[in-house]
Enzyme design. Structure first.
Site, PDB file in Angstrom:
ATOM      1  N   GLU A  15       0.377  -1.905  -3.568  1.00 22.77           N
ATOM      2  CA  GLU A  15      -0.888  -2.119  -2.881  1.00 22.77           C
ATOM      3  C   GLU A  15      -1.821  -0.994  -3.337  1.00 22.77           C
ATOM      4  O   GLU A  15      -1.461   0.180  -3.219  1.00 22.77           O
ATOM      5  CB  GLU A  15      -0.656  -2.039  -1.362  1.00 22.77           C
ATOM      6  CG  GLU A  15      -1.852  -2.415  -0.568  1.00 22.77           C
ATOM      7  CD  GLU A  15      -1.606  -2.319   0.941  1.00 22.77           C
ATOM      8  OE1 GLU A  15      -2.594  -2.424   1.677  1.00 22.77           O
ATOM      9  OE2 GLU A  15      -0.449  -2.131   1.360  1.00 22.77           O
ATOM     10  N   ARG A 241      14.985   2.510   0.245  1.00 21.21           N
ATOM     11  CA  ARG A 241      13.909   3.300  -0.343  1.00 21.21           C
ATOM     12  C   ARG A 241      14.381   4.730  -0.581  1.00 21.21           C
ATOM     13  O   ARG A 241      15.341   5.193   0.007  1.00 21.21           O
ATOM     14  CB  ARG A 241      12.643   3.257   0.503  1.00 21.21           C
ATOM     15  CG  ARG A 241      12.722   3.804   1.890  1.00 21.21           C
ATOM     16  CD  ARG A 241      11.312   3.927   2.529  1.00 21.21           C
ATOM     17  NE  ARG A 241      10.518   2.713   2.455  1.00 21.21           N
ATOM     18  CZ  ARG A 241       9.267   2.673   2.001  1.00 21.21           C
ATOM     19  NH1 ARG A 241       8.660   3.741   1.555  1.00 21.21           N
ATOM     20  NH2 ARG A 241       8.593   1.543   1.992  1.00 21.21           N
ATOM     21  N   LYS A 251       2.251   6.755   1.533  1.00 21.69           N
ATOM     22  CA  LYS A 251       0.889   6.949   1.042  1.00 21.69           C
ATOM     23  C   LYS A 251      -0.035   7.370   2.175  1.00 21.69           C
ATOM     24  O   LYS A 251      -0.962   8.147   1.965  1.00 21.69           O
ATOM     25  CB  LYS A 251       0.372   5.646   0.419  1.00 21.69           C
ATOM     26  CG  LYS A 251       0.804   5.466  -1.015  1.00 21.69           C
ATOM     27  CD  LYS A 251       0.276   4.168  -1.587  1.00 21.69           C
ATOM     28  CE  LYS A 251       1.161   3.019  -1.184  1.00 21.69           C
ATOM     29  NZ  LYS A 251       0.755   1.725  -1.711  1.00 21.69           N
TER      30      LYS A 251
HETATM   31  P1  ATP Z   1       4.162   3.640   1.266  1.00 20.24           P
HETATM   32  O1  ATP Z   1       4.939   3.470   2.522  1.00 20.24           O
HETATM   33  O2  ATP Z   1       4.442   4.904   0.553  1.00 20.24           O
HETATM   34  O3  ATP Z   1       2.717   3.387   1.430  1.00 20.24           O
HETATM   35  P2  ATP Z   1       4.497   1.018   0.375  1.00 20.24           P
HETATM   36  O4  ATP Z   1       5.797   0.329   0.422  1.00 20.24           O
HETATM   37  O5  ATP Z   1       3.482   0.679   1.387  1.00 20.24           O
HETATM   38  O6  ATP Z   1       4.754   2.559   0.295  1.00 20.24           O
HETATM   39  P3  ATP Z   1       3.495  -0.423  -1.860  1.00 20.24           P
HETATM   40  O7  ATP Z   1       2.348  -0.123  -2.746  1.00 20.24           O
HETATM   41  O8  ATP Z   1       3.391  -1.586  -0.969  1.00 20.24           O
HETATM   42  O9  ATP Z   1       3.812   0.881  -1.026  1.00 20.24           O
HETATM   43  O10 ATP Z   1       4.838  -0.466  -2.703  1.00 20.24           O
HETATM   44  C1  ATP Z   1       5.026  -1.016  -3.969  1.00 20.24           C
HETATM   45  C2  ATP Z   1       6.502  -1.145  -4.187  1.00 20.24           C
HETATM   46  O11 ATP Z   1       7.122   0.128  -4.183  1.00 20.24           O
HETATM   47  C3  ATP Z   1       7.152  -1.955  -3.098  1.00 20.24           C
HETATM   48  O12 ATP Z   1       8.050  -2.875  -3.677  1.00 20.24           O
HETATM   49  C4  ATP Z   1       7.872  -0.923  -2.270  1.00 20.24           C
HETATM   50  O13 ATP Z   1       8.994  -1.457  -1.657  1.00 20.24           O
HETATM   51  C5  ATP Z   1       8.232   0.139  -3.298  1.00 20.24           C
HETATM   52  N1  ATP Z   1       8.382   1.446  -2.678  1.00 20.24           N
HETATM   53  C6  ATP Z   1       7.491   2.112  -1.907  1.00 20.24           C
HETATM   54  N2  ATP Z   1       7.991   3.276  -1.451  1.00 20.24           N
HETATM   55  C7  ATP Z   1       9.241   3.372  -1.963  1.00 20.24           C
HETATM   56  C8  ATP Z   1      10.289   4.337  -1.867  1.00 20.24           C
HETATM   57  N3  ATP Z   1      10.144   5.461  -1.147  1.00 20.24           N
HETATM   58  N4  ATP Z   1      11.442   4.096  -2.518  1.00 20.24           N
HETATM   59  C9  ATP Z   1      11.591   2.987  -3.254  1.00 20.24           C
HETATM   60  N5  ATP Z   1      10.663   2.039  -3.385  1.00 20.24           N
HETATM   61  C10 ATP Z   1       9.490   2.208  -2.746  1.00 20.24           C
HETATM   62 MG    MG Z   2       2.327  -0.705   1.987  1.00 23.55          MG
END
Ligand code: ATP
Ligand code: MG
Length: 545
Positions: A15, A241, A251
């Site tokens: 995202e 994760r 983020k």
């Molecule tokens: P955050 O919680 O840091 O904002 P998010 O999951 O909202 O992370 P996205 O941009 O939606 O961030 O994530 C893109 C991809 O990265 C998704 O498939 C998500 O599952 C993966 N991802 C995000 N954080 C992690 C992590 N700590 N370990 C492994 N994969 C991750």
């Molecule tokens: Mg997200």
């Protein structure tokens, strides 16, 4: 992997609401890695269905970071927002099948009707609307006839399902917001749970890999696919994760650290963002190696940040040229060295890399050594310089301390030594042994440099991912002394040629990287990447005994 006739097609779906971090690197390595291993493809898809939070700056940084990590999406760069029309058609189809309805309950009422983990929910009073009425209302929602929050489109599944995600989830909400790509074209926006499986289906994804928190959403993922997709049905797979000690990773939290001014930006060398790690001096090879070593599992765990550092040291040890730098200089005068003489000495660039060759370094009567390498009154096992004692100067001669010169406050200002001309490194009589070897810089050939030293941004070694999303406790654990700047460091002449991003081992001090933003030929600025001491390897050796 025999489903889909053995075809493997994955996607990385960020995202664009922030910069990528080391957790995303795990997901990137996994998605692109699986595609590579099985001769498949991996798409980069921006999951930009939420108009409020997304910015073009983030899109550009994400593309740069994925490329830098060494992966390519070729021409397969997609945006979920490009599917808005198709997603709308899918929603219409659900309405036509009697599987979706327009609901006028407020957000709060929807929550009340949903029930809890222990109590079933109850049907919305609007569930009985006719297909025709739903179609008309949904079209009017799209046409902008209703204010934000007045109505939503919901799936019609089962308000008594033990899985809360299946209790008539919202598919579309009204938001009169400008979108970074579609502009003002839309005032209704699809929810993630609806948009994601269908975007996967549109791209003919086979393996939709996501983190464990989506496990409970999988039945809903499958429900949308079964209702709307005939063939090439994508499947969701979950993995744990990444959590790291001394690190916050969401983020939302990283954004707060940036916005509250704890760091100088998303690419500050203290940040666990890919751009921060890059600026600090991390290599893509080290990050990929780390992601391979931690592996993929379903159980959540916390990885020690020293393992990431260990992977970095291993890579830098192979690659980084060795140079000399004195970070806290004190002057040494060689009493028996001719006044105006200077000498060119030969120094090997990297003992780990035979083809790295040699360079020239300058020697003269006046030298800098490290202040902490001299003690006037040393303990018994001190092998550095002290009165009457000898040490070797790396690549040069053995010197002996004759006298200490102090100022009126009793502080040491100069150390007077003699050198032994018979002990030149590499020379015939160079085999005389002394216990200590020091790094040094010739005073007239020294170049000034600013060096930035970093400590962990988060003091406590517990990761904050265990805390709830809205817990801002991590802010109290931000280290107020995570950056120390020293402006009067001395580095050897060869570093005048160093360009931004270049990495070195400063002998006995650690690894350093010329800063990508502030390092210029007129002002040398280095970031300390990491020390030479490997606490991960040490702990691991102990626990293997
Ligand atoms: P955050 O919680 O840091 O904002 P998010 O999951 O909202 O992370 P996205 O941009 O939606 O961030 O994530 C893109 C991809 O990265 C998704 O498939 C998500 O599952 C993966 N991802 C995000 N954080 C992690 C992590 N700590 N370990 C492994 N994969 C991750
Ligand atoms: Mg997200």
């Amino acid at each position: 992997m025999n489903k889909n006739n053995g075809r493997v097609h994955t996607r990385f779906p960020p995202e664009p609401n922030g910069y990528l971090h080391i957790g995303h690197a795990k997901s990137i390595c996994l998605n692109f890695g699986i595609a590579k291993e099985f001769n498949g493809l991996c798409n980069l898809r921006f999951d930009d269905t939420n108009p409020c939070k997304e910015e073009v700056e983030f899109v550009e940084s994400i593309k740069e970071d994925v490329n830098w990590l060494g992966f390519s999406w070729d021409e397969r760069l997609y945006y979920a927002s490009d599917y808005f029309e198709e997603l709308y058609e899918f929603a219409v189809k659900l309405i036509q099948k009697g599987k979706a309805y327009v609901c006028d309950l407020s957000a709060e009422e929807i929550r009340e009707y949903r029930g809890t983990l222990t109590e079933p929910g109850k049907d919305s009073p609007y569930i009985k609307r006719s297909i025709q009425e739903n179609l008309e209302l949904f079209e009017k929602m799209r046409a902008g006839e209703f204010p934000d929050g007045s109505r939503v489109l919901r799936a019609r599944i089962d308000m008594t399902s033990p899985n809360l995600n299946m209790r008539d989830p919202v598919l579309y909400r009204i938001m009169h917001e400008n979108h970074h790509r579609s502009g003002d074209k839309w005032c209704i926006y699809p929810m993630y749970d609806f948009a994601h499986p269908l975007s996967d289906a549109i791209e003919k994804i086979t393996h939709s890999i996501c983190t464990m928190e989506f496990e409970d959403h999988r039945p809903l993922y499958d429900w949308f696919i079964d209702q709307l997709i005939e063939e090439n049905k994508p499947k969701q797979y979950e993995f744990a994760r990444l959590n790291l000690t001394n690190t916050v990773m969401s983020k939302r939290k990283l954004r707060q650290i940036v916005e509250k001014g704890f760091v100088q930006g998303w690419d500050d060398p203290r940040m666990p963002t890919i751009s921060g790690l890059r600026r600090r001096g991390y290599t893509p090879e080290a990050i990929r190696d780390f992601c391979n070593r931690i592996g993929v599992a379903k159980a959540n765990s916390i990885v020690d940040v020293t393992l990431l550092e260990h992977c970095l040291r291993e890579d830098l040890n192979k690659k980084a040229p060795r140079v000399m730098a004195v970070l806290d200089p004190i002057k040494v005068v060689l009493l028996n060295y001719p006044e105006n003489q200077e000498e060119v000495l030969k120094a090997e660039n990297n003992p780990e890399k035979p083809d790295a060759g040699h360079r020239q370094i300058m020697f003269s009567k006046n030298l800098y050594i490290e202040r902490e390498d001299f003690m006037e009154d040393p303990p018994s096992k001190y092998f550095r310089l002290s009165p009457g004692k000898e040490v070797r100067l790396k690549h040069a001669y053995i010197i002996k301390c004759e006298k200490v010169i102090k100022n009126e406050n009793g502080e040491i200002v100069e150390i007077h030594c003699t050198y032994d001309p018979e002990t030149k490194s590499g020379g015939n009589a160079s085999n005389r042994k002394v216990k200590g070897t020091l790094h040094w810089i010739s005073v007239p050939h020294a170049i000034d440099a600013e060096i930035r030293f970093y400590d962990y941004l988060i003091q406590d070694d517990q990761p904050s991912e265990e805390e709830t999303e809205n817990n801002d406790d991590f802010l109290s654990r931000v280290n107020p002394n995570s950056l120390i700047v020293r402006k009067n460091c001395k580095v050897e002449l060869s570093l005048r040629e160093s360009s931004p991003g270049e990495k070195y081992q400063f002998l006995r001090q650690g690894y350093f990287c010329a800063d990508s933003k502030d390092h210029t030929p007129d002002k040398l600025v280095f970031n300390k990447i990491i020390s030479l001491r490997d606490s991960w390897a040490k702990i691991n050796r102990k626990s293997n005994k």
